[in-house]
Design an enzyme around this catalytic site. Sequence first.
Site, PDB file in Angstrom:
ATOM      1  N   GLY A  50      49.224 -28.014  64.161  1.00  0.00           N
ATOM      2  CA  GLY A  50      48.249 -27.776  63.106  1.00  0.00           C
ATOM      3  C   GLY A  50      48.119 -26.281  63.052  1.00  0.00           C
ATOM      4  N   CYS A  51      47.465 -25.730  62.073  1.00  0.00           N
ATOM      5  CA  CYS A  51      47.457 -24.282  61.990  1.00  0.00           C
ATOM      6  C   CYS A  51      46.260 -23.692  62.714  1.00  0.00           C
ATOM      7  CB  CYS A  51      47.481 -23.840  60.539  1.00  0.00           C
ATOM      8  SG  CYS A  51      47.493 -22.060  60.338  1.00  0.00           S
ATOM      9  N   VAL A  52      45.083 -24.188  62.380  1.00  0.00           N
ATOM     10  CA  VAL A  52      43.871 -23.517  62.845  1.00  0.00           C
ATOM     11  C   VAL A  52      43.429 -24.036  64.205  1.00  0.00           C
ATOM     12  CG1 VAL A  52      41.470 -23.015  62.296  1.00  0.00           C
ATOM     13  CG2 VAL A  52      43.167 -23.073  60.489  1.00  0.00           C
ATOM     14  N   SER A 122      44.826 -27.270  56.981  1.00  0.00           N
ATOM     15  CA  SER A 122      45.640 -26.948  58.154  1.00  0.00           C
ATOM     16  C   SER A 122      44.898 -27.249  59.456  1.00  0.00           C
ATOM     17  CB  SER A 122      46.037 -25.487  58.097  1.00  0.00           C
ATOM     18  OG  SER A 122      44.895 -24.703  57.835  1.00  0.00           O
TER      19      SER A 122
END
Lengths: 141, 425
Positions: A50-52, A122
Amino acid sequence: MPRSAELQRLIDGLALFPDWEERYRAIIDLGKRLEPLSDEEHSETNRVRGCVSQVWLVEDEPEQDPVRMHFRADSDSFIVKGLIGILLSMYDGQPPEAIVEMDSMKVFGELGLDRHLSPLRSNGLFSIDREIKKRAAARVA
Amino acid sequence: MAVPKQKSQPASRQEAQAADVLDASHVRADFPILDRDIHGKKLVYLDNAASTQKPRAVIDAVKHYYERYNSNVHRGVHHLSQEATFAYEGARKRVQALLNAEDDSEIIFTRGTTEAINLVAQTYGRANLGPGDEVLISVMEHHSNIVPWQLVCEQTGATLKAVPIDEHGALVMDELERLLTEKTKIVALGHISNSLGTINPIQKIAAMAHAVSAVLVVDGAQGLPHARVDVRELDADFYAFSGHKVYGPTGIGGLYGRRELLDAMPPWQGGGDMILTVAIDRSTYNDPPFRFEAGTPNIAGAIGLAAALDYVDSLGYERVAAHEAELLAYGTAALEQIEDLRLIGTAPEKAGVLSFVMDGAHPHDVGTILDQEGIAIRTGHHCAQPVMEHFCVPATARASIGIYNTREDIDALVRGLRKVREVFG
């Protein structure tokens, strides 16, 4: 697809909070109550990109229960963890045939949380949802 | 002349106004988007380091191009093509003037900073690097000033080295001096760090780099929005920038390169406009900047970019910088009052970036709660994972200041963060 009593309780409980703040508090509480994974389970192999926030997904060995699939998951974000709690209450302990038929977007939509499940978001939740579905589909095949 | 131009003030008037305060309420009126409500709350936009909003002047310039003189450039003998070419090349001249480049051929339009840095890496870098050579970056770089150098180092056998940063997020200058050797061929550093706000002493670093005959590539993505950039004063060999971070359109940016360096550089992408002659067995290439602009460029973007730079220039760069510095000081003091909040990046020389973490609330959760309050900030690793590693955090929350932000915006942020505290207990 009938819903588990636990999921229905969750949905009904969250519906009691019309205001976003209370709802997020409930999701955060849910996240805090979810059993954390062990240090070893917070591994690169279990990590879902995932990004965050960071998200980890563990599937229990099929030998333990050849019929149903069992998942546990964790995140360093309490909100994401709470949202994962909702996802797991849908999928955990269900047979793969049922999992592939489930519409998580619909459930999140009812809760007014569908934007969290969007592929554009994200937070790793979309990835975890897709990963569970993929594994269920592989078991069905 | 088909291009609507923002009124530009003479330098003397700007200097006279330098002590004046920027009238943010007046500035806000130029940005239509700031009228929006988000989740029933007034939008508080504090994600300017990711992308800035666009003033009416930019929106109008782009719209006017498409409505009145849209056409391909450098090709047609017809009137519209000439108007479009005139506007596109006019935009290049405006960028040249505002960056104080010597000649407009030193300005190459690109998709943005990322493409500009990749261009330098794949042309200058590929032509001039070999085994034993070194490229020097720093730990605070954005991924777009790390990965292009990793790629070219892999291709050429050169080695990539990184200058460390201290606990405040400033470059360790002694280490920079130690790492700069005869082997160093390229120094590539950010003007201002996107994740920390640190302003690097570019002029000083240029002198140090040139002393070992290295060229200096500056990632100016965060530099141009916050300060007047004079490439000759900075003595940068290359300066890369993005339009959308300086109130211009997305998909346009540029690269300044010293003419003698550009002249010697081989082309990168092949296509129309970058050639002189093409035969099946070989081609000859056009001069800079056209050698590096293959295919139909982002004409509307370039026109919008020039309008954006003119807009900021009309406000006065000195006043813009003073306004942001004032809000940064106000915001820093306010955030320091919030319990269990830690600012990440406290360098003495700093631009309008407030990066922070809060105990017990993940940056993602901070961002989610603030979003409900209509406050837009960025959360994550800000494409600067080595910085996160340095500070031992997985991510930060980042509020970043633009020309239209006010003390009220900072107050709203503080109220939002107090709510985060309440919600997370």
